[in-house]
Design a protein around this motif. Structure first.
Motif, mmCIF file in Angstrom:
data_model
loop_
_atom_site.group_PDB
_atom_site.id
_atom_site.type_symbol
_atom_site.label_atom_id
_atom_site.label_comp_id
_atom_site.label_asym_id
_atom_site.label_seq_id
_atom_site.Cartn_x
_atom_site.Cartn_y
_atom_site.Cartn_z
ATOM 1 N N CYS A 4 -10.174 -10.488 -3.661
ATOM 2 C CA CYS A 4 -10.858 -9.580 -4.568
ATOM 3 C C CYS A 4 -11.921 -10.369 -5.326
ATOM 4 O O CYS A 4 -12.161 -11.548 -5.048
ATOM 5 N N ASP A 5 -12.575 -9.716 -6.286
ATOM 6 C CA ASP A 5 -13.642 -10.332 -7.072
ATOM 7 C C ASP A 5 -13.010 -11.098 -8.231
ATOM 8 O O ASP A 5 -12.743 -10.536 -9.297
ATOM 9 N N LEU A 6 -12.763 -12.391 -8.030
ATOM 10 C CA LEU A 6 -11.985 -13.195 -8.969
ATOM 11 C C LEU A 6 -12.875 -14.063 -9.851
ATOM 12 O O LEU A 6 -13.797 -14.725 -9.378
ATOM 13 N N THR A 7 -12.548 -14.077 -11.163
ATOM 14 C CA THR A 7 -13.208 -14.942 -12.133
ATOM 15 C C THR A 7 -12.146 -15.637 -12.959
ATOM 16 O O THR A 7 -11.114 -15.036 -13.293
ATOM 17 N N ARG A 8 -12.394 -16.913 -13.304
ATOM 18 C CA ARG A 8 -11.495 -17.623 -14.205
ATOM 19 C C ARG A 8 -12.240 -17.964 -15.481
ATOM 20 O O ARG A 8 -13.394 -18.390 -15.435
ATOM 21 N N VAL A 9 -11.545 -17.806 -16.618
ATOM 22 C CA VAL A 9 -12.149 -18.057 -17.922
ATOM 23 C C VAL A 9 -11.233 -18.981 -18.716
ATOM 24 O O VAL A 9 -10.032 -18.702 -18.870
ATOM 25 N N ALA A 10 -11.777 -20.070 -19.216
ATOM 26 C CA ALA A 10 -11.035 -20.968 -20.091
ATOM 27 C C ALA A 10 -11.116 -20.449 -21.520
ATOM 28 O O ALA A 10 -12.212 -20.305 -22.075
ATOM 29 N N VAL A 11 -9.971 -20.146 -22.105
ATOM 30 C CA VAL A 11 -9.951 -19.602 -23.463
ATOM 31 C C VAL A 11 -8.601 -19.901 -24.103
ATOM 32 O O VAL A 11 -7.562 -19.877 -23.423
ATOM 33 N N ASP A 12 -8.604 -20.190 -25.387
ATOM 34 C CA ASP A 12 -7.369 -20.383 -26.133
ATOM 35 C C ASP A 12 -6.922 -19.015 -26.645
ATOM 36 O O ASP A 12 -7.428 -18.522 -27.658
ATOM 37 N N LEU A 13 -5.980 -18.409 -25.950
ATOM 38 C CA LEU A 13 -5.554 -17.059 -26.288
ATOM 39 C C LEU A 13 -4.778 -16.998 -27.600
ATOM 40 O O LEU A 13 -4.571 -15.912 -28.148
ATOM 41 N N ALA A 14 -4.369 -18.156 -28.115
ATOM 42 C CA ALA A 14 -3.690 -18.189 -29.412
ATOM 43 C C ALA A 14 -4.662 -18.060 -30.574
ATOM 44 O O ALA A 14 -4.250 -17.819 -31.712
ATOM 45 N N ASP A 15 -5.948 -18.199 -30.288
ATOM 46 C CA ASP A 15 -6.998 -18.056 -31.302
ATOM 47 C C ASP A 15 -7.457 -16.601 -31.303
ATOM 48 O O ASP A 15 -8.125 -16.161 -30.362
ATOM 49 N N PRO A 16 -7.109 -15.822 -32.338
ATOM 50 C CA PRO A 16 -7.445 -14.392 -32.334
ATOM 51 C C PRO A 16 -8.931 -14.112 -32.137
ATOM 52 O O PRO A 16 -9.298 -13.175 -31.422
#
Length: 289
Positions: A130-142
């Motif tokens: 499928c159309d896949l993208t990866r994103v680096a993000v700190d999900l603990a940071d609102p």
């Protein structure tokens, strides 16, 4: 669950551990799923954790059953018109490479920068379905999470959020914040696995070596009631004990748990029988409706 020991220095290490169990299941002649990338993703870290487990079959059943049940819930949701899957804390999940997905389905994986970089390296040259993208993000940071969701959901009508193996590492306040953050009109479904307080307490005692740096935290007496209070109603609930028995993956010592009712029903604040499930939630604008 049995005593285990392994090099789990951070919750991210559990991604390798789970991948190692997916690789073991894949090697079975009657595998519930096939994940040809799992062994590569598990690496030496995942293999070392599994090698130090005692009676690992008592752990493996839940990980492989959860994987299969969530596979099926995703397939059902995609068939109902889902136009975006957001996998939060995606870890080393390889579903975009192994599930039968529409080529134009958008799939976004979000996780910490180091894990995203490792996954990009390990899967370089592999082609997702499928159309896949990866994103680096700190999900603990609102703030970072809100910015990520704003960008990801732009133009989307029916999104699915997946948080497999995530919420029980969070505090109750953190889960409440996540539930509020995902209450957006573009998000139609939220799939996760949940456990009750009985399993949290038993697992932390039994796996004190494995989980000493990443103990389980979130496990209400009634997880379904907790999320309903945040406006999220379960429209699919699959008890993992029963599913594992049906798949012939439940160890004999746990067979009696296959008859636990699907959904805890004791008053809030009390511990009850061990209960775990994969659930699909939908959001109501008014939690009291």
């Amino acid at each position: 669950m049995p005593e285990t020991a392994g090099p789990v220095s951070h919750v991210s290490d559990t991604a390798h551990w789970v991948a190692a169990h997916r690789a073991i299941e894949t090697a079975r002649p009657n595998a519930l799923f096939r994940d040809p990338l799992a062994e590569r993703l598990a690496g030496e870290t995942g293999k070392a954790i599994v090698a130090n487990e005692k009676w690992y079959a008592l752990i493996r059943w839940s990980l492989v059953t959860r994987t299969k049940v969530i596979d099926d819930l995703i397939a059902e949701t995609v068939s109902e018109g889902c136009d975006l899957v957001i996998n939060l804390a995606a870890g080393l999940d390889a579903r975009p490479y192994r599930l039968d997905l529409p080529a134009d389905l958008r799939w976004i994986e979000a996780d910490l920068p180091d894990l995203i970089a490792e996954k990009n390296r390990l899967l370089e040259g592999e082609t997702p379905r499928c159309d896949l993208t990866r994103v680096a993000v700190d999900l603990a940071d609102p703030a970072a999470r809100e910015e990520f969701l704003d960008k990801s959901l732009d133009g989307v009508k029916k999104a699915l959020v997946l948080t497999e193996g995530l919420v029980y590492y969070l505090s109750e306040d953190e889960v409440s914040g996540l539930a509020a953050a995902l209450a957006r009109p573009e998000i139609n479904w939220w799939i996760m696995d949940v456990i009750n307080r009985s399993i949290v307490d038993r697992n932390n005692r039994a796996n004190k070596n494995l989980l000493k740096n990443s103990p389980w935290r979130f496990g209400p007496a009634d997880p379904l009631r907790f999320f309903a209070g945040k406006g999220w109603t379960s429209d699919e609930v699959v008890g993992l004990f029963r599913a594992a028995a049906r798949f012939r993956r439940l160890p004999a010592v746990l067979w009696s748990c296959a008859f636990v009712p699907v959904g805890p029903r004791k008053p809030a604040g009390t511990s009850w029988l061990p209960w775990c499930a994969a659930v699909r939630l939908t959001h109501a604008a008014d939690p009291t409706a």
